[in-house]
Design a protein around this motif. Structure first.
Motif, PDB file in Angstrom:
ATOM      1  N   LEU A 164       0.837  -1.207   0.000  1.00  0.00           N
ATOM      2  CA  LEU A 164       0.000   0.000   0.000  1.00  0.00           C
ATOM      3  C   LEU A 164       0.871   1.257   0.000  1.00  0.00           C
ATOM      4  CD1 LEU A 164      -2.755  -0.958   2.592  1.00  0.00           C
ATOM      5  CD2 LEU A 164      -3.180  -0.195   0.237  1.00  0.00           C
ATOM      6  N   VAL A 165       1.921   1.235   0.808  1.00  0.00           N
ATOM      7  CA  VAL A 165       2.772   2.427   0.900  1.00  0.00           C
ATOM      8  C   VAL A 165       3.628   2.563  -0.360  1.00  0.00           C
ATOM      9  CG1 VAL A 165       4.622   3.537   2.190  1.00  0.00           C
ATOM     10  CG2 VAL A 165       2.791   2.349   3.418  1.00  0.00           C
ATOM     11  N   ARG A 166       4.195   1.458  -0.808  1.00  0.00           N
ATOM     12  CA  ARG A 166       5.096   1.531  -1.980  1.00  0.00           C
ATOM     13  C   ARG A 166       4.331   1.929  -3.243  1.00  0.00           C
ATOM     14  NH1 ARG A 166       8.510  -3.743   0.053  1.00  0.00           N
ATOM     15  NH2 ARG A 166       9.917  -2.562   1.427  1.00  0.00           N
ATOM     16  N   ALA A 167       3.032   1.650  -3.275  1.00  0.00           N
ATOM     17  CA  ALA A 167       2.219   2.048  -4.441  1.00  0.00           C
ATOM     18  C   ALA A 167       2.160   3.568  -4.598  1.00  0.00           C
ATOM     19  CB  ALA A 167       0.812   1.481  -4.313  1.00  0.00           C
ATOM     20  N   THR A 168       2.470   4.306  -3.520  1.00  0.00           N
ATOM     21  CA  THR A 168       2.491   5.778  -3.612  1.00  0.00           C
ATOM     22  C   THR A 168       3.830   6.274  -4.162  1.00  0.00           C
ATOM     23  OG1 THR A 168       3.419   6.162  -1.407  1.00  0.00           O
ATOM     24  CG2 THR A 168       1.014   5.925  -1.554  1.00  0.00           C
ATOM     25  N   GLY A 169       4.774   5.343  -4.360  1.00  0.00           N
ATOM     26  CA  GLY A 169       6.089   5.729  -4.851  1.00  0.00           C
ATOM     27  C   GLY A 169       7.084   5.983  -3.738  1.00  0.00           C
ATOM     28  N   ARG A 170       6.663   5.747  -2.492  1.00  0.00           N
ATOM     29  CA  ARG A 170       7.558   5.996  -1.360  1.00  0.00           C
ATOM     30  C   ARG A 170       8.282   4.719  -0.969  1.00  0.00           C
ATOM     31  NH1 ARG A 170       6.096  10.686   1.722  1.00  0.00           N
ATOM     32  NH2 ARG A 170       6.931   9.721   3.592  1.00  0.00           N
ATOM     33  N   LEU A 171       9.441   4.904  -0.335  1.00  0.00           N
ATOM     34  CA  LEU A 171      10.148   3.775   0.267  1.00  0.00           C
ATOM     35  C   LEU A 171       9.415   3.394   1.546  1.00  0.00           C
ATOM     36  CD1 LEU A 171      13.848   4.970  -0.061  1.00  0.00           C
ATOM     37  CD2 LEU A 171      12.672   3.242  -1.451  1.00  0.00           C
ATOM     38  N   ALA A 172       9.475   2.123   1.911  1.00  0.00           N
ATOM     39  CA  ALA A 172       8.824   1.680   3.152  1.00  0.00           C
ATOM     40  C   ALA A 172       9.714   0.646   3.827  1.00  0.00           C
ATOM     41  CB  ALA A 172       7.461   1.078   2.843  1.00  0.00           C
ATOM     42  N   ILE A 173       9.904   0.812   5.117  1.00  0.00           N
ATOM     43  CA  ILE A 173      10.780  -0.085   5.883  1.00  0.00           C
ATOM     44  C   ILE A 173       9.956  -0.782   6.961  1.00  0.00           C
ATOM     45  CG2 ILE A 173      12.788  -0.187   7.424  1.00  0.00           C
ATOM     46  CD1 ILE A 173      13.781   2.334   5.907  1.00  0.00           C
ATOM     47  N   LEU A 174      10.131  -2.087   7.033  1.00  0.00           N
ATOM     48  CA  LEU A 174       9.361  -2.917   7.969  1.00  0.00           C
ATOM     49  C   LEU A 174      10.192  -3.243   9.209  1.00  0.00           C
ATOM     50  CD1 LEU A 174       6.934  -4.894   8.513  1.00  0.00           C
ATOM     51  CD2 LEU A 174       8.322  -6.635   7.363  1.00  0.00           C
ATOM     52  N   THR A 175       9.596  -3.064  10.371  1.00  0.00           N
ATOM     53  CA  THR A 175      10.204  -3.535  11.621  1.00  0.00           C
ATOM     54  C   THR A 175       9.195  -4.431  12.341  1.00  0.00           C
ATOM     55  OG1 THR A 175      11.417  -1.456  11.844  1.00  0.00           O
ATOM     56  CG2 THR A 175      11.258  -2.815  13.822  1.00  0.00           C
ATOM     57  N   VAL A 194       5.490  -0.158   9.921  1.00  0.00           N
ATOM     58  CA  VAL A 194       6.053   0.231   8.629  1.00  0.00           C
ATOM     59  C   VAL A 194       6.296   1.738   8.674  1.00  0.00           C
ATOM     60  CG1 VAL A 194       5.520   0.560   6.176  1.00  0.00           C
ATOM     61  CG2 VAL A 194       5.097  -1.658   7.266  1.00  0.00           C
ATOM     62  N   VAL A 195       7.526   2.123   8.343  1.00  0.00           N
ATOM     63  CA  VAL A 195       7.873   3.549   8.325  1.00  0.00           C
ATOM     64  C   VAL A 195       8.248   3.935   6.898  1.00  0.00           C
ATOM     65  CG1 VAL A 195       9.431   5.319   9.207  1.00  0.00           C
ATOM     66  CG2 VAL A 195       8.688   3.464  10.700  1.00  0.00           C
ATOM     67  N   SER A 196       7.734   5.070   6.500  1.00  0.00           N
ATOM     68  CA  SER A 196       8.028   5.543   5.142  1.00  0.00           C
ATOM     69  C   SER A 196       8.377   7.023   5.194  1.00  0.00           C
ATOM     70  CB  SER A 196       6.803   5.334   4.257  1.00  0.00           C
ATOM     71  OG  SER A 196       6.933   6.065   3.062  1.00  0.00           O
TER      72      SER A 196
END
Ligand SMILES: C[S@@+](CC[C@H](N)C(=O)[O-])C[C@H]1O[C@@H](n2cnc3c(N)ncnc32)[C@H](O)[C@@H]1O
Length: 196
Positions: A164-175, A194-196
């Motif tokens: 969902l986050v990456r579909a906006t073109g942003r990077l996303a990091i999972l912890t 998830v932090v973006s």
């Protein structure tokens, strides 16, 4: 089909006992310390503007305001909000407003952080919602999404949230949030931020 008013009533009915689980009210000092440490590690340093969407009884809003953040908590359930207002009384830097987290009544491009814990999973049209949340952020702002795919069968998997986050073109990091300190008990399901 359940309408918005029924959702509001359902959450209002949860309000009285909402703070009882360790991760909800953070009444246990160890759980509170775990969430404080997690959030301070993920957010930019205070003072920064935080929108806490679906803030519930205001636990995270008030915790962050106590740390020097400028926080606006938004919730649509009057009973949740009433408790949040009581919790935040006397704490500078926290404002609590009634509104729809899916269409936040907040000014675009003015937030350093959009924080949402355990709400996105329940909202319809999540791609549109994420788009509106990204619009609230300043150019270098962060999206911080605490979610889970719970043993009840409810929730979002980490992969779903990342997509969902990456579909906006942003990077996303999972912890992953596997440490029982966050929950006050051992858990076997998928819990994460998830932090973006
Ligand atoms: C599981 S609780 C999470 C509360 C808080 N974020 C926390 O972590 O303690 C979900 C909250 O989201 C609120 N909520 C759900 N859908 C909402 C919507 N569309 N707009 C505003 N609030 C909503 C409910 O009223 C409830 O307070």
């Amino acid at each position: 089909m359940v309408n918005a008013q029924q959702h509001v009533r359902a959450w209002d009915a949860e309000a009285q006992a909402y703070d009882e689980p360790a991760d909800h009210g953070l009444l246990d000092p160890a759980a509170r310390a775990a969430w404080r440490s997690l959030l301070l590690g993920l957010l930019p340093p205070p003072p920064a503007r935080v929108a806490d969407l679906g803030c519930g009884t205001g636990t995270l809003s008030v915790l962050l305001a106590e740390e020097g953040f400028d926080v606006v908590g938004v919730d649509f359930a009057p009973e949740m909000l009433r408790r949040a207002v009581a919790k935040g009384a006397g704490t500078p830097g926290v404002q609590l407003v009634r509104g729809d987290a899916a269409v936040p009544p907040l000014e675009r491009a003015t937030y350093d952080v959009v924080l949402c814990r355990h709400v996105l999973w329940a909202l319809p049209d999540q791609p549109a919602v994420i788009g509106r949340w990204v619009d609230l952020l300043r150019p270098d702002g962060r999206l911080v999404l605490v979610e889970g795919s719970w043993s009840t069968g409810a929730g979002l998997t980490a992969q779903q949230t990342l997509e969902l986050v990456r579909a906006t073109g942003r990077l996303a990091i999972l912890t992953p949030l596997d440490d029982e300190a966050y929950w006050g008990r051992a858990t076997g399901d998928e819990r994460y931020v998830v932090v973006s």
